[in-house]
Design a protein around this motif. Structure first.
Motif, PDB file in Angstrom:
ATOM      1  N   LEU A 149      19.428  52.549  -7.061  1.00  0.00           N
ATOM      2  CA  LEU A 149      19.057  53.970  -7.740  1.00  0.00           C
ATOM      3  C   LEU A 149      18.066  53.967  -9.016  1.00  0.00           C
ATOM      4  O   LEU A 149      17.395  54.719  -9.073  1.00  0.00           O
ATOM      5  N   GLY A 150      17.903  52.592  -9.540  1.00  0.00           N
ATOM      6  CA  GLY A 150      17.128  52.506 -10.803  1.00  0.00           C
ATOM      7  C   GLY A 150      15.711  52.352 -10.182  1.00  0.00           C
ATOM      8  O   GLY A 150      14.951  53.106 -10.801  1.00  0.00           O
ATOM      9  N   ASN A 151      15.505  51.791  -9.195  1.00  0.00           N
ATOM     10  CA  ASN A 151      14.146  51.760  -8.495  1.00  0.00           C
ATOM     11  C   ASN A 151      13.726  53.085  -8.026  1.00  0.00           C
ATOM     12  O   ASN A 151      12.489  53.595  -8.154  1.00  0.00           O
ATOM     13  N   THR A 152      14.551  53.950  -7.513  1.00  0.00           N
ATOM     14  CA  THR A 152      14.246  55.311  -7.079  1.00  0.00           C
ATOM     15  C   THR A 152      13.935  55.801  -8.351  1.00  0.00           C
ATOM     16  O   THR A 152      12.965  56.754  -8.190  1.00  0.00           O
ATOM     17  N   LEU A 153      14.559  55.919  -9.121  1.00  0.00           N
ATOM     18  CA  LEU A 153      14.461  56.887 -10.472  1.00  0.00           C
ATOM     19  C   LEU A 153      12.953  56.619 -11.066  1.00  0.00           C
ATOM     20  O   LEU A 153      12.400  57.443 -11.540  1.00  0.00           O
ATOM     21  N   ILE A 154      12.941  55.412 -11.270  1.00  0.00           N
ATOM     22  CA  ILE A 154      11.783  54.853 -12.023  1.00  0.00           C
ATOM     23  C   ILE A 154      10.462  55.085 -11.321  1.00  0.00           C
ATOM     24  O   ILE A 154       9.594  55.684 -11.929  1.00  0.00           O
ATOM     25  N   LEU A 155      10.593  55.014 -10.224  1.00  0.00           N
ATOM     26  CA  LEU A 155       9.148  55.246  -9.217  1.00  0.00           C
ATOM     27  C   LEU A 155       9.044  56.876  -9.048  1.00  0.00           C
ATOM     28  O   LEU A 155       7.913  57.221  -9.351  1.00  0.00           O
ATOM     29  N   ASN A 156       9.985  57.589  -9.127  1.00  0.00           N
ATOM     30  CA  ASN A 156      10.022  58.982  -9.145  1.00  0.00           C
ATOM     31  C   ASN A 156       9.502  59.583 -10.397  1.00  0.00           C
ATOM     32  O   ASN A 156       8.662  60.464 -10.588  1.00  0.00           O
ATOM     33  N   PHE A 157      10.187  59.104 -11.640  1.00  0.00           N
ATOM     34  CA  PHE A 157       9.786  59.451 -12.871  1.00  0.00           C
ATOM     35  C   PHE A 157       8.356  59.305 -13.203  1.00  0.00           C
ATOM     36  O   PHE A 157       7.520  59.925 -13.784  1.00  0.00           O
ATOM     37  N   TYR A 158       7.858  57.822 -12.804  1.00  0.00           N
ATOM     38  CA  TYR A 158       6.411  57.390 -13.044  1.00  0.00           C
ATOM     39  C   TYR A 158       5.493  58.299 -12.319  1.00  0.00           C
ATOM     40  O   TYR A 158       4.554  58.658 -12.845  1.00  0.00           O
TER      41      TYR A 158
ATOM     42  N   MET B 142      13.757  64.583  -6.906  1.00  0.00           N
ATOM     43  CA  MET B 142      13.612  63.451  -7.800  1.00  0.00           C
ATOM     44  C   MET B 142      14.329  62.096  -6.771  1.00  0.00           C
ATOM     45  O   MET B 142      13.414  60.793  -7.082  1.00  0.00           O
ATOM     46  N   LEU B 143      15.159  62.244  -6.062  1.00  0.00           N
ATOM     47  CA  LEU B 143      15.628  61.219  -5.512  1.00  0.00           C
ATOM     48  C   LEU B 143      14.945  60.721  -4.089  1.00  0.00           C
ATOM     49  O   LEU B 143      15.154  59.928  -3.222  1.00  0.00           O
ATOM     50  N   ASN B 144      13.899  61.609  -3.655  1.00  0.00           N
ATOM     51  CA  ASN B 144      13.273  61.673  -2.692  1.00  0.00           C
ATOM     52  C   ASN B 144      11.828  61.038  -2.660  1.00  0.00           C
ATOM     53  O   ASN B 144      11.038  61.429  -3.694  1.00  0.00           O
ATOM     54  N   THR B 145      11.739  60.051  -2.076  1.00  0.00           N
ATOM     55  CA  THR B 145      10.376  59.107  -2.177  1.00  0.00           C
ATOM     56  C   THR B 145       9.631  59.304  -0.726  1.00  0.00           C
ATOM     57  O   THR B 145      10.088  59.685   0.097  1.00  0.00           O
ATOM     58  N   GLY B 146       8.467  58.793  -0.961  1.00  0.00           N
ATOM     59  CA  GLY B 146       7.305  58.848   0.384  1.00  0.00           C
ATOM     60  C   GLY B 146       8.165  57.715   1.136  1.00  0.00           C
ATOM     61  O   GLY B 146       7.655  56.545   1.148  1.00  0.00           O
ATOM     62  N   PHE B 147       9.173  57.987   2.019  1.00  0.00           N
ATOM     63  CA  PHE B 147       9.776  56.963   2.649  1.00  0.00           C
ATOM     64  C   PHE B 147       8.682  56.157   3.649  1.00  0.00           C
ATOM     65  O   PHE B 147       9.029  54.881   3.532  1.00  0.00           O
ATOM     66  N   GLU B 148       7.878  56.913   4.351  1.00  0.00           N
ATOM     67  CA  GLU B 148       7.140  55.976   5.165  1.00  0.00           C
ATOM     68  C   GLU B 148       6.273  55.180   4.376  1.00  0.00           C
ATOM     69  O   GLU B 148       5.792  53.935   4.790  1.00  0.00           O
ATOM     70  N   LYS B 149       5.518  55.521   3.316  1.00  0.00           N
ATOM     71  CA  LYS B 149       4.763  54.764   2.494  1.00  0.00           C
ATOM     72  C   LYS B 149       5.406  53.653   1.867  1.00  0.00           C
ATOM     73  O   LYS B 149       4.572  52.655   1.906  1.00  0.00           O
ATOM     74  N   VAL B 150       6.615  53.791   1.226  1.00  0.00           N
ATOM     75  CA  VAL B 150       7.197  52.709   0.742  1.00  0.00           C
ATOM     76  C   VAL B 150       7.578  51.659   1.894  1.00  0.00           C
ATOM     77  O   VAL B 150       7.612  50.381   1.392  1.00  0.00           O
TER      78      VAL B 150
ATOM     79  N   SER C 226      27.794  55.663   9.722  1.00  0.00           N
ATOM     80  CA  SER C 226      28.705  56.303   8.850  1.00  0.00           C
ATOM     81  C   SER C 226      28.122  56.185   7.504  1.00  0.00           C
ATOM     82  O   SER C 226      28.098  56.990   6.578  1.00  0.00           O
ATOM     83  N   TYR C 227      28.079  54.914   7.105  1.00  0.00           N
ATOM     84  CA  TYR C 227      27.497  54.467   5.909  1.00  0.00           C
ATOM     85  C   TYR C 227      26.242  54.986   5.555  1.00  0.00           C
ATOM     86  O   TYR C 227      25.682  55.437   4.459  1.00  0.00           O
ATOM     87  N   ALA C 228      25.376  54.965   6.393  1.00  0.00           N
ATOM     88  CA  ALA C 228      23.920  55.666   6.309  1.00  0.00           C
ATOM     89  C   ALA C 228      23.827  57.040   6.034  1.00  0.00           C
ATOM     90  O   ALA C 228      23.134  57.559   5.108  1.00  0.00           O
ATOM     91  N   THR C 229      24.854  57.720   6.821  1.00  0.00           N
ATOM     92  CA  THR C 229      24.738  59.171   6.379  1.00  0.00           C
ATOM     93  C   THR C 229      25.671  59.382   4.928  1.00  0.00           C
ATOM     94  O   THR C 229      25.118  60.370   4.481  1.00  0.00           O
ATOM     95  N   ALA C 230      26.424  58.711   4.953  1.00  0.00           N
ATOM     96  CA  ALA C 230      26.971  58.730   3.313  1.00  0.00           C
ATOM     97  C   ALA C 230      26.001  58.769   2.221  1.00  0.00           C
ATOM     98  O   ALA C 230      26.008  59.534   1.368  1.00  0.00           O
ATOM     99  N   ILE C 231      25.306  57.861   2.500  1.00  0.00           N
ATOM    100  CA  ILE C 231      24.178  57.337   1.572  1.00  0.00           C
ATOM    101  C   ILE C 231      23.332  58.635   1.454  1.00  0.00           C
ATOM    102  O   ILE C 231      22.991  58.938   0.241  1.00  0.00           O
ATOM    103  N   GLY C 232      22.849  59.156   2.516  1.00  0.00           N
ATOM    104  CA  GLY C 232      21.966  60.406   2.585  1.00  0.00           C
ATOM    105  C   GLY C 232      22.611  61.648   1.861  1.00  0.00           C
ATOM    106  O   GLY C 232      21.820  62.412   1.128  1.00  0.00           O
ATOM    107  N   LEU C 233      24.091  61.596   2.232  1.00  0.00           N
ATOM    108  CA  LEU C 233      24.804  62.960   1.608  1.00  0.00           C
ATOM    109  C   LEU C 233      24.820  62.710   0.164  1.00  0.00           C
ATOM    110  O   LEU C 233      24.609  63.803  -0.507  1.00  0.00           O
ATOM    111  N   PHE C 234      24.904  61.536  -0.376  1.00  0.00           N
ATOM    112  CA  PHE C 234      24.997  61.238  -1.750  1.00  0.00           C
ATOM    113  C   PHE C 234      23.784  61.532  -2.393  1.00  0.00           C
ATOM    114  O   PHE C 234      23.677  62.370  -3.457  1.00  0.00           O
ATOM    115  N   LYS C 235      22.576  61.342  -1.879  1.00  0.00           N
ATOM    116  CA  LYS C 235      21.357  61.494  -2.253  1.00  0.00           C
ATOM    117  C   LYS C 235      21.092  63.156  -2.520  1.00  0.00           C
ATOM    118  O   LYS C 235      20.426  63.434  -3.337  1.00  0.00           O
TER     119      LYS C 235
END
Length: 322
Positions: free
Chosen positions: A94-103, A250-258, A289-298
């Motif tokens: 979560l920290g990596n995601t927020l830092i990268l997006n805020f930056y 804010m929690l969506n990053t350039g998935f392919e690029k990362v 199921s775990y991957a879907t739950a992570i996407g739903l949380f985001k």
């Protein structure tokens, strides 16, 4: 004499009122049927690719089995969401995601506005077109190609930039290391998206009345004063709208690029929610199921951030998206 209203006349008038909108709708359909036909492809696209996948969100609350399917899999409630929130990887990811997006938001959000204001002040139409073409072109380059260019330029052993550094007596720099990954990601994204992001601001600036600039010139305002008091207020509503939308992502990053820029040396700072969910869902032992739950949380957190940003913009700037 006063007119009397019978039940028959009241029924007739109510029938006329109900039939009138139908008649108008039928007339609109007959007169503009081509426009309604054009709505069919995007409607089908939205139903198939945007609404139908919502059915699969059940997997986040079930112990999904490929054999049993979604309907046959047993319910487990919030088990997988709790598993993600309480895992030891939750806060680093979560920290990596927020830092990268805020930056990315702080560094890149003002740049298209500045570019649009500068291009708008140029009087040479030919020069404007050249600048726009140069800045727009990288947007149409595939992400895979962009990452390939980054690796070719910044590779520590044979990259063009490191060869130039070595020529002047410097030491090679690993621009994809954990210390430089975020800078390389954000500023390469600036090169790719800057010109295209400025289009909407240039469109807003075309609505500025030229007489305002002429009047400001007569009053002795220089170029900077005219930009500050005339051009900038014209793009502020657009800036606020885009800022609200960016906060929702804010929690969506350039998935392919990362994912393409990741390596074992920078994974501690480059592992974000999207890439983690991808690894969970398509690892050696897939946990759908775990991957879907992570996407739903985001997605839920993204909606909350969108609503909060809209409320804050309405309270502070008196502008809002809804």
């Amino acid at each position: 004499m006063t007119a009397t209203t019978t039940p028959t006349t009241r029924a007739a008038s109510s029938q006329e009122r109900t039939e009138k909108p139908k008649t108008k709708l039928s007339l609109r359909l007959r007169r503009s049927w081509q426009l309604y036909v054009l709505l069919i492809p995007p409607t089908i696209y939205a139903l198939v690719f945007l609404w139908w996948p919502l059915y699969g969100l059940q997997m986040a609350f079930k112990n999904f089995s490929v054999v049993k399917g979604i309907e046959g899999s047993p319910w487990v409630g919030l088990k997988y969401i709790e598993q993600f929130v309480t895992s030891y990887q939750f806060w680093p990811i979560l920290g990596n995601t927020l830092i990268l997006n805020f930056y990315q938001l702080i560094a890149l959000f003002p740049l298209p506005v500045i570019l649009a204001l500068l291009v708008n002040t140029v009087r040479s139409v030919k020069y404007q077109r050249v600048v726009q073409m140069i800045t727009y072109a990288p947007h149409f380059i595939s992400t895979v190609v962009v990452v390939g260019i980054i690796i070719m330029l910044f590779d520590p052993s044979g990259g063009v930039v490191n060869q130039a550094i070595a020529t002047f007596g410097g030491q090679p720099v690993d621009f994809l290391s954990s210390g430089a990954f975020r800078h390389t990601y954000v500023w390469s994204d600036a090169w790719q998206t800057l010109g295209f992001s400025a289009i909407i601001y240039l469109a807003a600036l075309t609505g500025v009345d030229p007489e305002l600039h002429e009047a400001a010139k007569v009053d002795g305002a220089n170029l900077l004063r005219r930009i500050w008091h005339i051009d900038l207020p014209a793009v502020v509503p657009v800036m606020i709208t885009l800022l609200i939308l960016n906060m929702g992502n804010m929690l969506n990053t350039g998935f392919e690029k990362v994912l393409l820029m990741q390596n074992p040396l920078n994974q501690s700072v480059s592992e974000v929610i999207d890439t983690y969910s991808y690894r969970i869902g398509f690892a050696t032992i897939p946990q759908f199921s775990y991957a879907t739950a992570i996407g739903l949380f985001k997605s839920v957190i993204g909606v909350i951030l969108l609503v909060l940003a809209n409320w804050l913009a309405r309270r502070v700037a008196k502008q809002s998206l809804f």
